[in-house]
Design a protein around this motif. Structure first.
Motif, short mmCIF file in Angstrom:
data_model
loop_
_atom_site.label_atom_id
_atom_site.label_comp_id
_atom_site.label_asym_id
_atom_site.label_seq_id
_atom_site.Cartn_x
_atom_site.Cartn_y
_atom_site.Cartn_z
N ASN A 1 0.83 -1.20 0.00
CA ASN A 1 0.00 0.00 0.00
C ASN A 1 0.88 1.26 0.00
O ASN A 1 1.83 1.37 0.77
CB ASN A 1 -0.92 0.00 1.22
CG ASN A 1 -1.88 1.17 1.21
OD1 ASN A 1 -1.57 2.25 1.70
ND2 ASN A 1 -3.06 0.95 0.65
N THR A 2 0.53 2.20 -0.87
CA THR A 2 1.38 3.39 -1.05
C THR A 2 1.42 4.26 0.20
O THR A 2 2.48 4.78 0.57
CB THR A 2 0.86 4.22 -2.23
OG1 THR A 2 0.81 3.40 -3.40
CG2 THR A 2 1.79 5.41 -2.49
N ASP A 3 0.29 4.41 0.89
CA ASP A 3 0.21 5.33 2.03
C ASP A 3 0.58 4.67 3.35
O ASP A 3 1.31 5.26 4.16
CB ASP A 3 -1.20 5.92 2.12
CG ASP A 3 -1.56 6.72 0.88
OD1 ASP A 3 -0.67 7.40 0.34
OD2 ASP A 3 -2.73 6.65 0.45
N ASN A 4 0.08 3.45 3.58
CA ASN A 4 0.26 2.82 4.89
C ASN A 4 0.98 1.49 4.84
O ASN A 4 1.05 0.79 5.84
CB ASN A 4 -1.11 2.62 5.56
CG ASN A 4 -1.87 3.92 5.72
OD1 ASN A 4 -1.33 4.89 6.23
ND2 ASN A 4 -3.12 3.95 5.26
N GLY A 5 1.52 1.13 3.69
CA GLY A 5 2.22 -0.14 3.58
C GLY A 5 3.54 -0.15 4.32
O GLY A 5 4.21 0.87 4.45
N VAL A 6 3.92 -1.34 4.78
CA VAL A 6 5.12 -1.45 5.59
C VAL A 6 6.38 -1.13 4.79
O VAL A 6 7.35 -0.57 5.33
CB VAL A 6 5.21 -2.87 6.20
CG1 VAL A 6 5.36 -3.93 5.11
CG2 VAL A 6 6.36 -2.98 7.19
N ASN B 1 6.80 1.11 2.30
CA ASN B 1 6.98 2.57 2.19
C ASN B 1 7.28 3.19 3.55
O ASN B 1 7.98 4.21 3.62
CB ASN B 1 5.75 3.21 1.56
CG ASN B 1 5.75 3.06 0.04
OD1 ASN B 1 6.79 2.83 -0.55
ND2 ASN B 1 4.60 3.20 -0.57
N LEU B 2 6.74 2.61 4.60
CA LEU B 2 7.08 3.11 5.94
C LEU B 2 8.56 2.90 6.23
O LEU B 2 9.23 3.78 6.81
CB LEU B 2 6.22 2.41 7.00
CG LEU B 2 4.74 2.78 7.02
CD1 LEU B 2 3.99 1.95 8.07
CD2 LEU B 2 4.56 4.28 7.32
N SER C 1 10.53 5.41 4.25
CA SER C 1 10.46 6.75 4.82
C SER C 1 11.40 6.91 6.01
O SER C 1 11.89 8.01 6.29
CB SER C 1 9.02 7.07 5.24
OG SER C 1 8.60 6.23 6.31
#
Length: 313
Positions: free
Chosen positions: A148-153, A155-156, A159
């Motif tokens: 998931n772009t916003d809440n996927g592990v 991308n986290l 970040s």
């Protein structure tokens, strides 16, 4: 013909118990495999779709109006008139080759590690088999959440190290890398277990004799281990190719409709023809027979190649 009938009758009379045990399996296969396959072959020679297939609505029966069109559907696909078969075939081949290569190489590496005497080896085996035990649709949804772009592990984690988010399921090229990663995670345990069994069947005396002759670890691996794994490897590579070529749930469930058609393999496109839009049952059936034919040709060629290699030795 009469000789065949006599032999069949004699076989029934002599081995009636074996035939009785096999009969339920034959009936189930005929119902679950034979009839759908025969129906698909028949529909592939027609122009059947949702509008002309016929159905029963309450007490009113709508007759079928589809017609026989011969090889038109196959010509439409193979001649390139459709414009999408060969690009999808190319991606399907790349998808299959990439996944099977990663399945085998990673599975081989893990099997070699687990074949050694290390502490906690049984625990490692159980943990590495877990992806194989997880149903494919559960794994697909879990990976989709992680992508998931916003809440996927993923991308986290990116970040945390100062990198921007990646559109894992939006960009066509990244989509393909993403589904290859998911299918690799699912397919490695099977290869690992099969290769591990093959490693344990190689006589230890062969390795000891090679070591006494001064062979290096690489020479022992290439000249003792790999030839000993050839029977297992040939079978699991063939099975892996067939399974991956038809791996519907990973492509369909992970990417879904987000990727349009660029990341579709042949089998997911055949599904879309049959169950979305105009519901072209004839086109979908034709795709299915083409896929089956491709796999049959590959299997015959692959087994023939292995046989020639064995005879050359």
């Amino acid at each position: 013909m009469s000789t065949l009938i006599v032999r069949t009758r004699r076989s029934f009379a002599t081995h009636w118990y074996a035939w009785a045990m096999v009969l339920p399996v034959v009936v189930v296969l005929a119902v679950l495999v034979g009839y759908p396959l025969g129906r698909g072959v028949y529909l592939s020679f027609t122009d059947a779709n949702e509008a002309n297939l016929g159905r029963t609505i309450g007490d009113f029966e709508v007759p079928s109006t589809y017609t026989f069109v011969g090889l038109d559907n196959y010509w439409h696909i193979l001649s390139g008139q459709e414009g999408s078969f060969y690009p999808r075939l190319m991606w399907t081949v790349v998808w299959t080759a990439s996944c099977v290569f990663l399945h085998y190489t990673i599975g081989l590496g893990l099997a070699l590690l687990l074949n050694r005497r290390i502490r906690g080896r049984s625990l490692y085996r159980v943990l590495l088999i877990l992806p194989w035990a997880v149903p494919a649709f559960v794994a697909a949804f879990a990976w989709k959440l992680m992508y998931n772009t916003d809440n996927g592990v993923f991308n986290l984690l990116l970040s945390k190290i100062g990198l921007g988010p990646v559109d894992w399921l939006g960009d066509p090229f990244v989509q393909k890398l993403s589904v290859i990663a998911v299918n690799t995670w699912l397919g490695v345990p099977f290869m690992m277990v099969a290769i591990l069994g093959g490693l344990q069947s190689i006589p230890r005396e062969l390795h000891e004799a090679a070591e006494m002759d001064g062979a290096s670890p690489w020479q022992r691996f290439w000249n003792v281990t790999m030839p000993g794994l050839r029977p297992v490897s040939s079978t699991i590579v063939l099975l892996g190719t067939i399974w991956t070529f038809n791996m519907f749930p990973i492509i369909f469930l992970v990417i879904g409709q987000a990727g349009g058609t660029e990341s579709e393999i042949l089998v997911t496109y055949a599904y879309r023809l049959a169950f979305q839009g105009v519901r072209d049952y004839a086109g979908s059936a034709s795709y299915g027979i083409v896929i089956l034919s491709l796999l049959l040709v590959f299997s015959v060629f692959y087994r023939g190649m292995l046989k020639r290699q064995e005879e050359a030795k």
